[in-house]
Design a protein around this motif. Structure first.
Motif, PDB file in Angstrom:
ATOM      1  N   ASN A  79       0.809  -1.218   0.000  1.00  0.00           N
ATOM      2  CA  ASN A  79       0.000   0.000   0.000  1.00  0.00           C
ATOM      3  C   ASN A  79       0.842   1.269   0.000  1.00  0.00           C
ATOM      4  OD1 ASN A  79      -1.421   2.118   2.200  1.00  0.00           O
ATOM      5  ND2 ASN A  79      -2.742   1.414   0.542  1.00  0.00           N
ATOM      6  N   TRP A  80       1.911   1.280   0.781  1.00  0.00           N
ATOM      7  CA  TRP A  80       2.684   2.509   1.030  1.00  0.00           C
ATOM      8  C   TRP A  80       3.979   2.546   0.235  1.00  0.00           C
ATOM      9  CZ3 TRP A  80       5.634   3.810   6.128  1.00  0.00           C
ATOM     10  CH2 TRP A  80       5.905   5.187   6.198  1.00  0.00           C
ATOM     11  N   GLY A  81       4.469   1.391  -0.174  1.00  0.00           N
ATOM     12  CA  GLY A  81       5.755   1.327  -0.868  1.00  0.00           C
ATOM     13  C   GLY A  81       6.804   0.680   0.014  1.00  0.00           C
ATOM     14  N   GLU A  82       7.581  -0.237  -0.556  1.00  0.00           N
ATOM     15  CA  GLU A  82       8.570  -0.970   0.239  1.00  0.00           C
ATOM     16  C   GLU A  82       9.644  -0.064   0.816  1.00  0.00           C
ATOM     17  OE1 GLU A  82      11.224  -3.154  -2.983  1.00  0.00           O
ATOM     18  OE2 GLU A  82       9.129  -3.055  -3.597  1.00  0.00           O
ATOM     19  N   GLY A  83      10.026   0.978   0.063  1.00  0.00           N
ATOM     20  CA  GLY A  83      11.052   1.909   0.551  1.00  0.00           C
ATOM     21  C   GLY A  83      10.598   2.649   1.787  1.00  0.00           C
ATOM     22  N   ASN A  84       9.353   3.071   1.803  1.00  0.00           N
ATOM     23  CA  ASN A  84       8.811   3.790   2.967  1.00  0.00           C
ATOM     24  C   ASN A  84       8.778   2.899   4.206  1.00  0.00           C
ATOM     25  OD1 ASN A  84       8.322   6.248   1.630  1.00  0.00           O
ATOM     26  ND2 ASN A  84       6.403   5.474   0.803  1.00  0.00           N
TER      27      ASN A  84
END
Length: 425
Positions: A102-107
């Motif tokens: 949902n938010w992005g793996e980096g975040n």
């Protein structure tokens, strides 16, 4: 949402079971898109699984003028499950994997690093994450509970048959979406519900398209396609050779400017770059109202029925050929050609397609394609003879290539996909 999911749920559950992934993930499109494969978010995320353009390309989802596989039921499901399996392998926890989806793996990685640096726990509930992401997993858990016990919440959900809803058919021929739906006995809405990835009114056979149809309709489509006598596709493509405006290009290729701009979604005043591909109609309507009606209804142009003992043929206009010259070449009056093609225009564009009624007794020599035969590569004897002739005074030196031992590539170990279910609390 449950009604929409009936078309796709069986396939998604099968794909999850084949990968040993938690079957609860089949409910994720409820949260992502309300199970709508044509959904488009403000962030340009598209399809049931809501892929943004960049992530879609990373997972080999084609996105071009004719096709957006982020909306394709089969392709997007495979990509989404690949992505979810990768995220679980990265974080080792389904809650964190879903947060990353949902938010992005980096975040998520940065949030974990911040907590670790501060000496705080790094589980899903302990991370500082946006409100939408914090509610993401609880929403999925809530949908799971409702589906498992709808009566507990005063709901009656429609039953979903435990068998495939659709099958896949292919065609190597270009075909209008409207014609494909007609041959399958489906409305345009029903056809688009299973095939939302076709973003233009034509399906290109060269792309080896996978068309999804209910089983009975698939049989009807194949039979109808075999027996169909009309024009399967009323569209073709044109590649722009130089930078120019829409109006200039339309005049050059003999197409109405409004049609060119509308069907290709070209903004007003925009200039097309060399190499751009645009969609143009093969057969022109009588006036702008007919063209607008075609775009609005996405229907096939209604050509006059064949004259007895004749067949329809599509002929390409030669370079610098006028309507009068074209009519003279085929020994047909200009007025008759205009009537057959529903036009009053007297000018033709190079490469334009014109429809004629040709007697069945006439051989179809007009539409034969030129066969390009490539010469065979010269033999070693011929190469040697030429070298001797060009270098009569110089001896021909033979060089032996040194080839080392060929090593077989090392087989990569396939790691087993995660099998445990999402935690219930």
């Amino acid at each position: 949402m449950t009604e929409r999911s009936k078309l796709y749920l069986y396939h998604i559950v099968e794909a999850l079971e084949a990968r040993n992934l938690p079957t609860e993930l089949a409910l994720l499109p409820f949260i992502e898109s309300a199970y709508n494969p044509q959904a488009l978010s403000v962030a340009k995320a598209a399809g049931m699984w809501q892929f943004i353009p960049g992530t879609g390309r990373s997972y080999n989802l084609k996105q071009n003028i004719f096709l957006d596989e982020r909306r394709d039921v089969l392709a997007s499901t495979n990509a989404a499950l690949d992505y979810l399996a990768k995220l679980h392998g990265m974080f080792g926890d389904w809650r964190l994997a879903l947060a990353a989806y949902n938010w992005g793996e980096g975040n998520v990685l940065r949030a974990i690093a911040r907590n670790r640096k501060a000496g705080l726990p790094t589980d899903y509930l302990s991370l500082k994450i946006p409100k939408e992401t914090r509610h993401y997993v609880p929403k999925l858990q809530a949908v799971k509970d409702i589906v498992a016990q709808p009566q507990k919440y005063g709901l009656t959900l429609p039953s979903i048959p435990d068998h495939p809803y659709f099958v896949t058919v292919t065609t190597a021929r270009d075909i209008d979406v409207a014609v494909a739906a007609q041959l399958a006995g489906l409305s345009l809405d029903a056809f688009h519900a299973l095939n939302p990835s076709f973003s233009k009114p034509i399906i290109l056979g060269a792309t080896q398209p996978q068309i999804l149809l209910p089983f009975e309709n698939a049989q009807m489509f194949e039979q109808g396609l075999h027996n169909y006598q009309g024009l399967l596709s009323s569209w073709t493509t044109y590649t722009v050779t130089k930078r120019e405006r829409t109006t200039t290009l339309a005049a050059k290729i003999g197409v109405d400017p409004a049609t060119l701009s509308t069907i290709n979604k070209i903004p007003v005043g925009m200039r097309l770059k060399p190499g751009s591909t645009v969609l143009i109609p093969k057969v022109k309507a009588a006036d702008d109202e007919d063209i607008s009606a075609y775009i609005a209804e996405n229907a096939v142009f209604a050509l006059e029925p064949d004259v007895p003992d004749t067949r329809k043929m599509l002929i390409r206009v030669r370079r610098h050929e006028t309507m009068a010259a074209f009519a003279k070449r085929h020994r047909i009056p200009v007025a008759q050609i205009q009537a057959w093609n529903h036009t009053k225009r007297t000018k033709l564009a190079p490469g334009q397609i014109v429809m004629l009624h040709v007697p069945t007794s006439q051989k179809p020599t007009l539409v034969k394609a030129k066969l390009r035969v490539r010469p065979l590569p010269p033999t070693a004897k011929a190469i040697k003879a030429r070298a001797v002739k060009l270098n009569a005074k110089k001896p021909v030196v033979k060089h032996k290539a040194k080839v080392g031992p060929i090593k077989a590539p090392k087989a990569k170990a396939q790691s087993a996909l995660p099998t445990r279910k999402i935690a219930s609390n």
